[in-house]
Scaffold this motif. Sequence first.
Motif, short mmCIF file in Angstrom:
data_model
loop_
_atom_site.label_atom_id
_atom_site.label_comp_id
_atom_site.label_asym_id
_atom_site.label_seq_id
_atom_site.Cartn_x
_atom_site.Cartn_y
_atom_site.Cartn_z
N VAL A 151 0.84 -1.20 0.00
CA VAL A 151 0.00 0.00 0.00
C VAL A 151 0.87 1.26 0.00
CG1 VAL A 151 -1.71 1.32 1.31
CG2 VAL A 151 -1.95 -1.16 1.10
N TYR A 152 1.97 1.25 0.77
CA TYR A 152 2.89 2.39 0.78
C TYR A 152 3.46 2.63 -0.62
CZ TYR A 152 3.13 3.09 5.85
OH TYR A 152 2.83 3.39 7.14
N VAL A 153 3.89 1.56 -1.30
CA VAL A 153 4.46 1.72 -2.64
C VAL A 153 3.39 2.21 -3.62
CG1 VAL A 153 5.65 0.57 -4.55
CG2 VAL A 153 6.24 -0.01 -2.20
N PHE A 154 2.15 1.72 -3.46
CA PHE A 154 1.07 2.22 -4.31
C PHE A 154 0.84 3.71 -4.05
CE2 PHE A 154 -3.38 3.03 -5.39
CZ PHE A 154 -3.40 2.55 -6.70
N GLY A 155 0.95 4.13 -2.78
CA GLY A 155 0.85 5.55 -2.47
C GLY A 155 1.93 6.35 -3.18
N CYS A 156 3.12 5.77 -3.28
CA CYS A 156 4.20 6.41 -4.05
C CYS A 156 3.79 6.56 -5.50
CB CYS A 156 5.48 5.58 -3.93
SG CYS A 156 6.84 6.17 -4.94
N ALA A 157 3.14 5.54 -6.06
CA ALA A 157 2.69 5.61 -7.46
C ALA A 157 1.68 6.74 -7.65
CB ALA A 157 2.06 4.27 -7.87
N VAL A 158 0.79 6.93 -6.69
CA VAL A 158 -0.18 8.03 -6.76
C VAL A 158 0.54 9.37 -6.80
CG1 VAL A 158 -2.04 9.22 -5.54
CG2 VAL A 158 -1.99 6.72 -5.60
N LEU A 159 1.57 9.51 -5.96
CA LEU A 159 2.32 10.76 -5.90
C LEU A 159 3.15 10.98 -7.16
CD1 LEU A 159 3.34 10.45 -2.17
CD2 LEU A 159 1.96 12.29 -3.12
N VAL A 160 3.71 9.91 -7.73
CA VAL A 160 4.47 10.05 -8.97
C VAL A 160 3.54 10.50 -10.11
CG1 VAL A 160 5.73 8.77 -10.76
CG2 VAL A 160 6.27 8.41 -8.35
N ALA A 161 2.32 9.94 -10.15
CA ALA A 161 1.35 10.37 -11.16
C ALA A 161 1.03 11.86 -10.98
CB ALA A 161 0.08 9.54 -11.06
N SER A 162 0.93 12.31 -9.72
CA SER A 162 0.68 13.73 -9.44
C SER A 162 1.84 14.59 -9.95
CB SER A 162 0.50 13.95 -7.93
OG SER A 162 -0.56 13.18 -7.43
N GLN A 163 3.08 14.10 -9.76
CA GLN A 163 4.25 14.83 -10.27
C GLN A 163 4.18 14.97 -11.78
OE1 GLN A 163 8.12 13.33 -9.00
NE2 GLN A 163 7.19 12.63 -7.08
N LEU A 164 3.79 13.91 -12.46
CA LEU A 164 3.74 13.95 -13.93
C LEU A 164 2.69 14.95 -14.42
CD1 LEU A 164 4.14 10.17 -14.76
CD2 LEU A 164 5.84 11.97 -15.01
#
Length: 293
Positions: A151-164
Amino acid sequence: MSTMPFRGVLFLIAGLSIAALSGAVMKILSETMPPLLIVWFRFTGYFLLMIPLVATLSRNRLWPVPRPGLQIVRGLTMVAATVFFVTGARKLDFANAIAILYAYPFLLTLAAPWLLGERVGLAAWAGVVGGFLGVLIVARPSFDGIGMDAVYVFGCAVLVASQLIINRKLGSIADPLVTSCYGAFVAMCLTALALPWLWQPISTYEAWLLATLGVTGAASQTAIVMAFTKTSASDLAPFTYCEIVSAVVFGVLIFGTWPDMWSWIGIVLIIASGIGVARAIALRTAPHRLAKV
């Protein structure tokens, strides 16, 4: 494929492979150091190495800062994303962590119609569904124990998508290298506030790993930026998933781990779905590109 696009693909593969190595180094450091301290070292080294690169390669001035508020928000997402990844990847198999992280292209596709005003076709939506299914197969979240790490790594994916999404908004007004340098500066300053409570003695072994982290961060970012200056995003998109392959290799060589059968099924589904989404978007935008020639 002409020489220039081929060079772009080589730059991208090199950049993403180095990024996977950087992730492996952070996973090693997480065994003995707090995540925020790792993040501070990462972005401090990154920023110091990026300054001469920006001065050499960027044609834009560093001052005035383009959209400073958005730059700060981007820096915040960089800090949070790295903390989430380091926290989650600590116990996860490294290749699985990178595979879960690759939910971000599908999250970006989901957000595109509402936040970027981009149209997403039926084929791309099918790819999104397939990609998320692949992520769930790899993660198999149980919301306790190792499931929370996923879940933590998926949260990272959400934040990376926000960065993009932020990158796309900044892309028309700021050089990518300049934006990258500002993001590292903001992340460095924010995490520095926690140093009095997090600082601990650094061993020689950790110092070498931290130096490697700074160099790989700057090298991967520069290679990826160079790739997108030589080749179109639609041509590069199918090759972005080579980072998962690199993660499998580093997982075997550094951590002695190998994905299980279900993880392989999920990884293949993520890669296939991602390539499908990229091709669907490329075919949809091809007539517009040709019309501009």
